[in-house]
Motif scaffolding. Sequence first.
Motif, PDB file in Angstrom:
ATOM      1  N   ILE B  73       8.619  -3.442  -1.050  1.00  0.00           N
ATOM      2  CA  ILE B  73       8.105  -3.171   0.219  1.00  0.00           C
ATOM      3  C   ILE B  73       9.551  -2.458   0.752  1.00  0.00           C
ATOM      4  O   ILE B  73       9.269  -1.653   1.807  1.00  0.00           O
ATOM      5  CB  ILE B  73       7.491  -4.331   1.184  1.00  0.00           C
ATOM      6  N   ARG B  74      10.416  -3.106   0.693  1.00  0.00           N
ATOM      7  CA  ARG B  74      11.951  -2.635   1.412  1.00  0.00           C
ATOM      8  C   ARG B  74      12.155  -1.209   0.687  1.00  0.00           C
ATOM      9  O   ARG B  74      12.805  -0.417   1.469  1.00  0.00           O
ATOM     10  CB  ARG B  74      12.706  -3.418   1.310  1.00  0.00           C
ATOM     11  N   LYS B  75      11.521  -0.964  -0.410  1.00  0.00           N
ATOM     12  CA  LYS B  75      12.026   0.623  -0.963  1.00  0.00           C
ATOM     13  C   LYS B  75      11.197   1.547  -0.199  1.00  0.00           C
ATOM     14  O   LYS B  75      11.467   2.449  -0.071  1.00  0.00           O
ATOM     15  CB  LYS B  75      11.471   0.339  -2.462  1.00  0.00           C
ATOM     16  N   ALA B  76       9.768   0.975   0.102  1.00  0.00           N
ATOM     17  CA  ALA B  76       9.122   1.987   0.898  1.00  0.00           C
ATOM     18  C   ALA B  76       9.630   2.262   2.173  1.00  0.00           C
ATOM     19  O   ALA B  76       9.924   3.390   2.864  1.00  0.00           O
ATOM     20  CB  ALA B  76       7.585   1.348   1.183  1.00  0.00           C
ATOM     21  N   PHE B  77      10.429   1.341   2.839  1.00  0.00           N
ATOM     22  CA  PHE B  77      11.178   1.325   4.200  1.00  0.00           C
ATOM     23  C   PHE B  77      12.315   2.445   3.779  1.00  0.00           C
ATOM     24  O   PHE B  77      12.570   3.209   4.866  1.00  0.00           O
ATOM     25  CB  PHE B  77      11.688   0.111   4.561  1.00  0.00           C
ATOM     26  N   ALA B  78      12.842   2.246   2.737  1.00  0.00           N
ATOM     27  CA  ALA B  78      14.136   3.239   2.338  1.00  0.00           C
ATOM     28  C   ALA B  78      13.626   4.505   2.239  1.00  0.00           C
ATOM     29  O   ALA B  78      14.317   5.570   2.646  1.00  0.00           O
ATOM     30  CB  ALA B  78      14.748   2.859   1.056  1.00  0.00           C
ATOM     31  N   LEU B  79      12.396   4.636   1.899  1.00  0.00           N
ATOM     32  CA  LEU B  79      11.762   6.124   1.786  1.00  0.00           C
ATOM     33  C   LEU B  79      11.345   6.528   2.947  1.00  0.00           C
ATOM     34  O   LEU B  79      11.347   7.713   3.303  1.00  0.00           O
ATOM     35  CB  LEU B  79      10.612   6.118   1.136  1.00  0.00           C
ATOM     36  N   GLY B  80      11.303   5.718   3.836  1.00  0.00           N
ATOM     37  CA  GLY B  80      10.732   6.118   5.395  1.00  0.00           C
ATOM     38  C   GLY B  80       9.513   5.494   6.183  1.00  0.00           C
ATOM     39  O   GLY B  80       9.390   5.938   7.389  1.00  0.00           O
ATOM     40  N   ALA B  81       8.959   4.550   5.751  1.00  0.00           N
ATOM     41  CA  ALA B  81       7.949   4.007   6.098  1.00  0.00           C
ATOM     42  C   ALA B  81       8.458   3.245   7.490  1.00  0.00           C
ATOM     43  O   ALA B  81       9.451   2.664   7.361  1.00  0.00           O
ATOM     44  CB  ALA B  81       7.176   3.001   4.977  1.00  0.00           C
ATOM     45  N   ASP B  82       7.956   3.114   8.410  1.00  0.00           N
ATOM     46  CA  ASP B  82       8.332   2.500   9.582  1.00  0.00           C
ATOM     47  C   ASP B  82       8.236   1.015   9.749  1.00  0.00           C
ATOM     48  O   ASP B  82       9.073   0.556  10.172  1.00  0.00           O
ATOM     49  CB  ASP B  82       7.305   3.066  10.875  1.00  0.00           C
ATOM     50  N   ASP B  83       7.112   0.452   9.327  1.00  0.00           N
ATOM     51  CA  ASP B  83       7.211  -1.176   8.994  1.00  0.00           C
ATOM     52  C   ASP B  83       6.068  -1.278   8.037  1.00  0.00           C
ATOM     53  O   ASP B  83       5.699  -0.600   7.228  1.00  0.00           O
ATOM     54  CB  ASP B  83       6.609  -1.583  10.509  1.00  0.00           C
ATOM     55  N   GLY B  84       5.897  -2.686   7.910  1.00  0.00           N
ATOM     56  CA  GLY B  84       5.286  -3.372   6.705  1.00  0.00           C
ATOM     57  C   GLY B  84       4.647  -4.530   6.881  1.00  0.00           C
ATOM     58  O   GLY B  84       5.166  -5.195   7.782  1.00  0.00           O
ATOM     59  N   VAL B  85       3.477  -4.740   6.038  1.00  0.00           N
ATOM     60  CA  VAL B  85       2.877  -5.952   6.487  1.00  0.00           C
ATOM     61  C   VAL B  85       2.674  -6.635   4.993  1.00  0.00           C
ATOM     62  O   VAL B  85       2.297  -5.696   4.148  1.00  0.00           O
ATOM     63  CB  VAL B  85       1.542  -5.672   6.700  1.00  0.00           C
ATOM     64  N   ARG B  86       2.990  -7.786   4.810  1.00  0.00           N
ATOM     65  CA  ARG B  86       2.728  -8.465   3.393  1.00  0.00           C
ATOM     66  C   ARG B  86       1.669  -9.409   3.735  1.00  0.00           C
ATOM     67  O   ARG B  86       1.901 -10.324   4.495  1.00  0.00           O
ATOM     68  CB  ARG B  86       3.863  -9.114   2.781  1.00  0.00           C
ATOM     69  N   ILE B  87       0.604  -9.317   2.950  1.00  0.00           N
ATOM     70  CA  ILE B  87      -0.591 -10.433   2.947  1.00  0.00           C
ATOM     71  C   ILE B  87      -0.074 -11.629   2.133  1.00  0.00           C
ATOM     72  O   ILE B  87       0.001 -11.210   0.902  1.00  0.00           O
ATOM     73  CB  ILE B  87      -1.943  -9.794   3.229  1.00  0.00           C
ATOM     74  N   ASP B  88       0.156 -12.756   2.422  1.00  0.00           N
ATOM     75  CA  ASP B  88       0.671 -13.688   1.643  1.00  0.00           C
ATOM     76  C   ASP B  88      -0.104 -14.163   0.779  1.00  0.00           C
ATOM     77  O   ASP B  88      -0.798 -15.530   1.139  1.00  0.00           O
ATOM     78  CB  ASP B  88       1.448 -14.735   2.415  1.00  0.00           C
ATOM     79  N   ALA B  89      -0.504 -13.758  -0.374  1.00  0.00           N
ATOM     80  CA  ALA B  89      -1.539 -14.291  -1.383  1.00  0.00           C
ATOM     81  C   ALA B  89      -1.136 -13.393  -2.523  1.00  0.00           C
ATOM     82  O   ALA B  89      -0.813 -12.402  -2.662  1.00  0.00           O
ATOM     83  CB  ALA B  89      -2.982 -14.042  -1.017  1.00  0.00           C
ATOM     84  N   GLU B  90      -1.667 -14.085  -3.616  1.00  0.00           N
ATOM     85  CA  GLU B  90      -1.404 -13.518  -5.184  1.00  0.00           C
ATOM     86  C   GLU B  90      -2.320 -12.177  -5.245  1.00  0.00           C
ATOM     87  O   GLU B  90      -1.995 -11.336  -6.161  1.00  0.00           O
ATOM     88  CB  GLU B  90      -1.642 -14.511  -6.096  1.00  0.00           C
ATOM     89  N   GLY B  91      -3.386 -12.260  -4.652  1.00  0.00           N
ATOM     90  CA  GLY B  91      -4.273 -10.963  -4.763  1.00  0.00           C
ATOM     91  C   GLY B  91      -4.990 -10.935  -6.091  1.00  0.00           C
ATOM     92  O   GLY B  91      -4.634 -10.119  -7.045  1.00  0.00           O
ATOM     93  N   PRO B  92      -5.927 -11.893  -6.464  1.00  0.00           N
ATOM     94  CA  PRO B  92      -6.591 -12.080  -7.740  1.00  0.00           C
ATOM     95  C   PRO B  92      -7.119 -10.742  -8.228  1.00  0.00           C
ATOM     96  O   PRO B  92      -7.220 -10.617  -9.329  1.00  0.00           O
ATOM     97  CB  PRO B  92      -7.388 -13.534  -7.450  1.00  0.00           C
ATOM     98  N   ASP B  93      -7.920 -10.087  -7.335  1.00  0.00           N
ATOM     99  CA  ASP B  93      -8.455  -8.951  -7.867  1.00  0.00           C
ATOM    100  C   ASP B  93      -8.575  -8.013  -6.812  1.00  0.00           C
ATOM    101  O   ASP B  93      -8.253  -8.119  -5.661  1.00  0.00           O
ATOM    102  CB  ASP B  93      -9.827  -9.194  -8.513  1.00  0.00           C
ATOM    103  N   ALA B  94      -8.910  -6.683  -7.222  1.00  0.00           N
ATOM    104  CA  ALA B  94      -9.218  -5.605  -6.244  1.00  0.00           C
ATOM    105  C   ALA B  94      -9.890  -5.756  -5.118  1.00  0.00           C
ATOM    106  O   ALA B  94      -9.511  -5.566  -3.941  1.00  0.00           O
ATOM    107  CB  ALA B  94      -9.768  -4.500  -6.881  1.00  0.00           C
ATOM    108  N   TYR B  95     -11.007  -6.657  -5.198  1.00  0.00           N
ATOM    109  CA  TYR B  95     -11.861  -7.170  -4.103  1.00  0.00           C
ATOM    110  C   TYR B  95     -11.119  -7.929  -3.082  1.00  0.00           C
ATOM    111  O   TYR B  95     -11.410  -7.592  -1.876  1.00  0.00           O
ATOM    112  CB  TYR B  95     -13.038  -7.598  -4.610  1.00  0.00           C
TER     113      TYR B  95
END
Lengths: 326, 247
Positions: B73-95
């Motif tokens: 996510i911080r790499k995306a900040f380095a490219l220029g994204a203003d802020d970031g959100v991480r939803i704290d879960a493993e993300g079992p599938d696309a749904y």
Amino acid sequence: MILVYTEINKGKVKKASLEAVNYAAKIAELTGASVSAIAINADAAQLEEIGKAGAKKILSVKNEKLSTLDSMLVSSAVEQAVKAEGAKTIIFSFDITGKAVAPRLSARLKAGLVAGAVDVPTINGNSLEVKKNVFSGKATAIYSINSDVKIISLLPNSFPIKLGENSSTVIDFAVDLNSVNSKIIIKEKKSTDVAGMVPLPEAELVVSAGRGLKGPENWGMIEELAKTLNATTACSRPVADMHWRPHHEHVGQTGVAIRPNLYIAVGISGAIQHFAGVNGSKTIVVINTDKEAPFFKSADYGIVGDAFTIVPKLIDAVKKFKANQN
Amino acid sequence: MKILVPISNVPDTTTKIAFANGDTEFNAAGVQFIINPYDEWYALVRALELKEAGKAEKVTVIHVGLTESDATIRKAFALGADDGVRIDAEGPDAYFVAEQIAKYAQENGYELIMAGKETISYNGSSVGAMIAGFMDLPLISLATKFELEGSKALVEHDVDGGTQVVECELPLVISCSKGMAEQRIPNMKGIMSARTKPLTVIPASGSDKLTNIKSYTLSAGRTTCKMFDEDHIDEMVNLLHTEAKVI
């Protein structure tokens, strides 16, 4: 009940759609369910073709709005068919429409989706277990779909098409699209089709070339080889980036992923990113001047030599082979 | 107008893939992770260009994953994204992933969601279209060119047999393919500011697990490559017929 989505393109049922109907019929054999197909703006001959592929019932939808293939509209039409038929398994092709519509339907119906299946599922209790490629073809994974309604989209060219007797019943199925609020307006269409050439995603034979060809002016022999084989032309990423060839010909990880029966790579070293887009090919032939080119390690047949010598000889050899066949 | 860019954390394209725990898990040991190339090169970079052209106020990246993903996510900040959100879960599938992102986008008033066309890890091409499904928004898939005129998007995208130019009023979800933008290398200013940009971590809601992976298998490599020289091409062509049965 299994519902399969089919589509017409350029006056014919899409090859990928016939594959999907065949696939649905294979699942039906396992589960004892029956196969219904939804066909959008199909004529009698096209409906017949869908029947021959294994659909027992065809919901024929005639609605001009659907001709745009807008995923909101198509998804709504399929959803109405799912509800009318009480379908528990929905099959799409993992093609451009399938990639846009199947996930939307998954979200709408709370239906587990496996996108890009390569094999017939196995049944495990109330779950379907199905194989798909992951890590750009470097591996496969078995997914279990655990939801009540299940959606599978089938990777094109995973199975040869089998057509049998048509024993389908066609019914007219009216869909109500008035509540669908898609605001997409089509302004212009540009065709990349080349007359007499099968589009790349559907091609069974592909002749591809890379930087080894030294310049766009040298593609004549690639096109001739493709024509001789009745194949489609493709290229590597640097070639598309340098505008030697159009972007839609670029195969690889960031371009089009293909899985033809035969992939002939001329002057392409076979970087892992390129291979990721073609590793599903059944047979790979590599022609390269560098005997250390990594592509030879992933090929079935190889010729070390200069493309400008080898390709003309290969064209002659194919012509000779074709002449002997006739 | 705010743009939301979902990003996935994937093994670098040159990674040698391996599995662990009886081939039931991806083995992340020693693997270099990157922003999924479609999310980065095409969706994020184009979103940043739109912001730089004054057509968007803010570009937020969003990711569903555990704390291991923060570096990505911080790499995306380095490219220029203003802020970031991480939803704290493993993300079992696309749904699951799409449902979380759609909920966040809805609650926080994002009018344009720019997703990559697929991840190079699970290759499902699903999250963008699912987000559109959850939010009941139009989707323009496989976008190769994207312009904004006020609240109207002008998009060129791939369709069967060619490309199509369409327009659509926002809000809108697009999936991005090659052609949208060129890859960017973060500059020193971007790298310096990446550490201090806000990264909000929020818990996941819902726990639907409609699909799960039971096992992995590495794809079999090809057996040996049969080599021919220029005087034996006829032989190879015959084998393509008799042995490979492809012509």
